[in-house]
Design a protein around this motif. Structure first.
Motif, mmCIF file in Angstrom:
data_model
loop_
_atom_site.group_PDB
_atom_site.id
_atom_site.type_symbol
_atom_site.label_atom_id
_atom_site.label_comp_id
_atom_site.label_asym_id
_atom_site.label_seq_id
_atom_site.Cartn_x
_atom_site.Cartn_y
_atom_site.Cartn_z
ATOM 1 N N PRO A 149 0.840 -1.201 0.000
ATOM 2 C CA PRO A 149 0.000 0.000 0.000
ATOM 3 C C PRO A 149 0.875 1.251 0.000
ATOM 4 N N PRO A 150 0.323 2.388 -0.419
ATOM 5 C CA PRO A 150 1.113 3.631 -0.428
ATOM 6 C C PRO A 150 1.727 3.915 0.933
ATOM 7 N N GLY A 151 3.018 4.161 0.950
ATOM 8 C CA GLY A 151 3.716 4.489 2.188
ATOM 9 C C GLY A 151 4.118 3.305 3.032
ATOM 10 N N ALA A 152 3.757 2.089 2.614
ATOM 11 C CA ALA A 152 4.063 0.891 3.406
ATOM 12 C C ALA A 152 5.197 0.098 2.767
ATOM 13 N N VAL A 153 5.848 -0.727 3.578
ATOM 14 C CA VAL A 153 6.909 -1.610 3.099
ATOM 15 C C VAL A 153 6.730 -2.970 3.756
ATOM 16 N N LEU A 154 7.392 -3.974 3.192
ATOM 17 C CA LEU A 154 7.483 -5.293 3.811
ATOM 18 C C LEU A 154 8.824 -5.355 4.524
ATOM 19 N N GLY A 155 8.791 -5.382 5.868
ATOM 20 C CA GLY A 155 10.016 -5.315 6.657
ATOM 21 C C GLY A 155 10.839 -6.586 6.578
ATOM 22 N N PRO A 156 12.101 -6.532 7.012
ATOM 23 C CA PRO A 156 12.960 -7.719 7.040
ATOM 24 C C PRO A 156 12.306 -8.863 7.804
ATOM 25 N N GLU A 157 12.302 -10.047 7.207
ATOM 26 C CA GLU A 157 11.697 -11.268 7.738
ATOM 27 C C GLU A 157 10.169 -11.184 7.818
ATOM 28 N N GLY A 158 9.587 -10.143 7.249
ATOM 29 C CA GLY A 158 8.135 -10.036 7.217
ATOM 30 C C GLY A 158 7.523 -10.971 6.193
ATOM 31 N N THR A 159 6.244 -11.347 6.399
ATOM 32 C CA THR A 159 5.560 -12.239 5.467
ATOM 33 C C THR A 159 4.154 -11.730 5.187
ATOM 34 N N ILE A 160 3.652 -12.085 4.018
ATOM 35 C CA ILE A 160 2.256 -11.872 3.647
ATOM 36 C C ILE A 160 1.740 -13.202 3.111
ATOM 37 N N GLU A 161 0.641 -13.698 3.676
ATOM 38 C CA GLU A 161 0.034 -14.955 3.222
ATOM 39 C C GLU A 161 -1.336 -14.654 2.628
ATOM 40 N N ALA A 162 -1.607 -15.226 1.461
ATOM 41 C CA ALA A 162 -2.923 -15.065 0.843
ATOM 42 C C ALA A 162 -3.128 -16.182 -0.165
ATOM 43 N N GLU A 163 -4.379 -16.420 -0.489
ATOM 44 C CA GLU A 163 -4.720 -17.441 -1.480
ATOM 45 C C GLU A 163 -4.886 -16.799 -2.845
ATOM 46 N N ILE A 164 -4.365 -17.455 -3.869
ATOM 47 C CA ILE A 164 -4.586 -17.014 -5.240
ATOM 48 C C ILE A 164 -5.111 -18.193 -6.049
ATOM 49 N N GLU A 165 -5.831 -17.875 -7.115
ATOM 50 C CA GLU A 165 -6.465 -18.938 -7.893
ATOM 51 C C GLU A 165 -6.389 -18.634 -9.385
ATOM 52 N N ALA A 166 -6.162 -19.679 -10.158
ATOM 53 C CA ALA A 166 -6.154 -19.577 -11.611
ATOM 54 C C ALA A 166 -7.577 -19.513 -12.139
ATOM 55 N N ASP A 167 -7.764 -18.737 -13.182
ATOM 56 C CA ASP A 167 -9.054 -18.662 -13.859
ATOM 57 C C ASP A 167 -9.036 -19.681 -14.991
ATOM 58 N N GLY A 168 -9.721 -20.808 -14.781
ATOM 59 C CA GLY A 168 -9.807 -21.841 -15.805
ATOM 60 C C GLY A 168 -11.195 -21.938 -16.398
ATOM 61 N N SER A 169 -11.922 -20.817 -16.400
ATOM 62 C CA SER A 169 -13.315 -20.830 -16.839
ATOM 63 C C SER A 169 -13.417 -20.856 -18.358
ATOM 64 N N ILE A 170 -14.311 -21.690 -18.856
ATOM 65 C CA ILE A 170 -14.570 -21.745 -20.285
ATOM 66 C C ILE A 170 -15.361 -20.523 -20.735
ATOM 67 N N PHE A 171 -15.928 -19.784 -19.785
ATOM 68 C CA PHE A 171 -16.737 -18.608 -20.111
ATOM 69 C C PHE A 171 -15.925 -17.318 -20.127
ATOM 70 N N ASP A 172 -14.729 -17.326 -19.530
ATOM 71 C CA ASP A 172 -13.919 -16.115 -19.464
ATOM 72 C C ASP A 172 -12.922 -16.085 -20.612
ATOM 73 N N SER A 173 -12.952 -15.012 -21.398
ATOM 74 C CA SER A 173 -12.005 -14.860 -22.488
ATOM 75 C C SER A 173 -10.639 -14.475 -21.930
ATOM 76 N N ALA A 174 -9.606 -15.089 -22.491
ATOM 77 C CA ALA A 174 -8.245 -14.784 -22.068
ATOM 78 C C ALA A 174 -7.821 -13.460 -22.688
ATOM 79 N N GLU A 175 -7.398 -12.532 -21.859
ATOM 80 C CA GLU A 175 -6.879 -11.264 -22.364
ATOM 81 C C GLU A 175 -5.723 -10.824 -21.483
ATOM 82 N N TYR A 176 -4.767 -10.137 -22.110
ATOM 83 C CA TYR A 176 -3.585 -9.680 -21.388
ATOM 84 C C TYR A 176 -3.997 -8.633 -20.365
ATOM 85 N N LEU A 177 -3.625 -8.846 -19.081
ATOM 86 C CA LEU A 177 -4.065 -7.993 -17.988
ATOM 87 C C LEU A 177 -2.963 -7.092 -17.455
#
Length: 425
Positions: free
Chosen positions: A222-250
């Motif tokens: 975020p603006p003004g923030a940093v990831l400090g030494p030995e800091g971590t961020i955990e989150a889930e991410i997912e691939a879009d494998g939908s037959i209904f979604d058109s692939a476009e460069y994002l």
């Protein structure tokens, strides 16, 4: 903004997982005794905030949105005051290509956490925003409404939070029991001794705005923030494998990119020097017209020193297609590793794991390091480099134990020094 309305939190050994039809417990907040000022607590990875079903109702002409969130205590011992949560409601302004863009309204609630349990947030919108939201169809509203939860953890009092566990969900996704596509938990780890600015960037066929619980934006500082030494961020991410979604460069279109390009000072200079190429010309000739079920779901991670000319960028593919011979060996290969199984040589004896358009995108990302170069120079190390490590899988239960799933976990750590090849892949 209306005052925060919340049900309290109490200590439990285990938080109930949010699911369709979750029954939120009414519990009482127990105050924890103060810990010693310099007491060191053991940090437990895993157990991201679990967002339950997001509900929208009309009350006295105004929109009221409620969402239960289950938290699991991240620190051992008496950690009262060291763990907190920030719950943000986003109302997007429009839907484009089945995705939400822009912001119409934002509401933020902050909590101090004491142990494990469930908090329910209640957001009451102003009349103008309520009228605008109810003018949208029910299906559109489900994609416009998103809830973000940031669980922050300090190891000692008086210090900034060192770790984060983050989660996002759209209202539409929250009505399903579990995600539908290929997903992993990513742990970004600053393994250097210096503060870093980071950015994440969807490239092709990635859920990144809370769809199916996935949000790459968590890995952008975020603006003004940093990831400090030995800091971590955990989150889930997912691939879009939908037959209904058109692939476009994002690339360059996501909110993360906007924040990244808004950076000022040496951090921005270091990253633009590291990329050393405008992304758009690399991909102008690519006609990505197929649906996402056939494409390589690709995203980028960027890190730069807050001060100094050190930066690194790396692109990854999220996939379930692994084998011993002729395809990738991990569910999170680098773009270079993915390109190696795409039949890019003169003979092109194998058709590749993904559609041909994916080959062109992967070439654009790593081509500057191939011989002969093919026009890209996006992934690069300049005083920093990325390292990938697969961690033990996380088991999660849905519907009170009726369904148990295992989620793969990868740590993407940032280290000082350039890799010998000049890029991490």
């Amino acid at each position: 903004m209306d005052a925060m309305e919340t049900l309290p939190l109490f200590r439990r050994r285990r938080a109930w997982v949010g699911a369709v039809g979750v029954i939120v417990l009414l519990v009482a907040l127990a105050a924890a005794g103060p810990a010693a000022a310099r007491e060191t607590h053991r940090f437990h990875r895993g157990h991201l905030p679990s967002i339950g079903q997001i509900k929208l109702v009309k009350k006295h002409g105004r929109a009221v949105i409620t969402v239960p969130v289950a938290y699991t205590q991240a620190l051992s011992g008496k950690s009262s005051g060291l763990e907190s949560a920030e719950v943000t409601l986003h109302i997007a302004s429009r839907i484009k290509h089945r995705r939400a863009f822009g912001v119409t309204a934002t509401r933020v609630h902050e909590h101090h956490l004491a142990g494990s349990g469930v908090l329910v947030d209640r957001f009451r919108l102003d009349p103008k925003t309520s009228k605008w939201l109810f003018a949208r169809g029910a299906k559109e509203r489900g994609k416009l409404v998103r809830v973000d939860v940031r669980h922050r953890i300090k190891l000692r009092r008086g210090e900034p939070p060192l770790h984060e566990k983050d989660a996002s969900l759209t209202m539409a996704s929250s009505h399903r029991a579990r995600p539908q596509g290929e997903n992993v938990i990513v742990v970004m780890h600053n393994a250097t001794q210096i503060p870093l600015k980071t950015a994440s960037e969807p490239i092709l066929c990635m859920y990144t705005n809370g769809e199916e619980g996935s949000n790459l934006q968590w890995f952008t500082s975020p603006p003004g923030a940093v990831l400090g030494p030995e800091g971590t961020i955990e989150a889930e991410i997912e691939a879009d494998g939908s037959i209904f979604d058109s692939a476009e460069y994002l690339g360059g279109t996501d909110e993360s990119a906007g924040r990244y390009f808004d950076w000022t000072g040496l951090g921005l200079d270091a990253i633009t020097t590291a990329l050393d190429v405008e992304l758009t010309p690399v991909f102008l000739a690519i006609d990505v017209a197929e649906h996402c079920d056939a494409q390589a779901s690709t995203f980028m991670m960027i890190a730069a020193a807050e001060e100094g000319q050190m930066a690194s960028s790396e692109a990854y593919v999220l996939t379930s297609e692994t084998c011993r011979h002729g395809c990738v060996h991990t569910n999170l290969p680098t773009a270079a590793e993915a390109l190696d199984v795409q039949g890019v040589g003169e003979e092109e004896v194998n058709p590749g794991e993904w559609a041909h358009d994916s080959t062109e995108v992967l070439k654009g990302l790593v081509g500057g390091w191939r011989s002969p170069p093919v026009g890209g120079k996006v992934v690069q190390d300049q005083g920093l480099h990325w390292d990938r490590q697969e961690l033990p899988e996380v088991e999660e239960e849905y519907l009170w134990g009726a369904i148990t799933t295992s989620t793969k976990v990868f740590e993407l750590s940032i280290h000082e020094g350039s890799s010998p090849a000049g890029y991490s892949g």
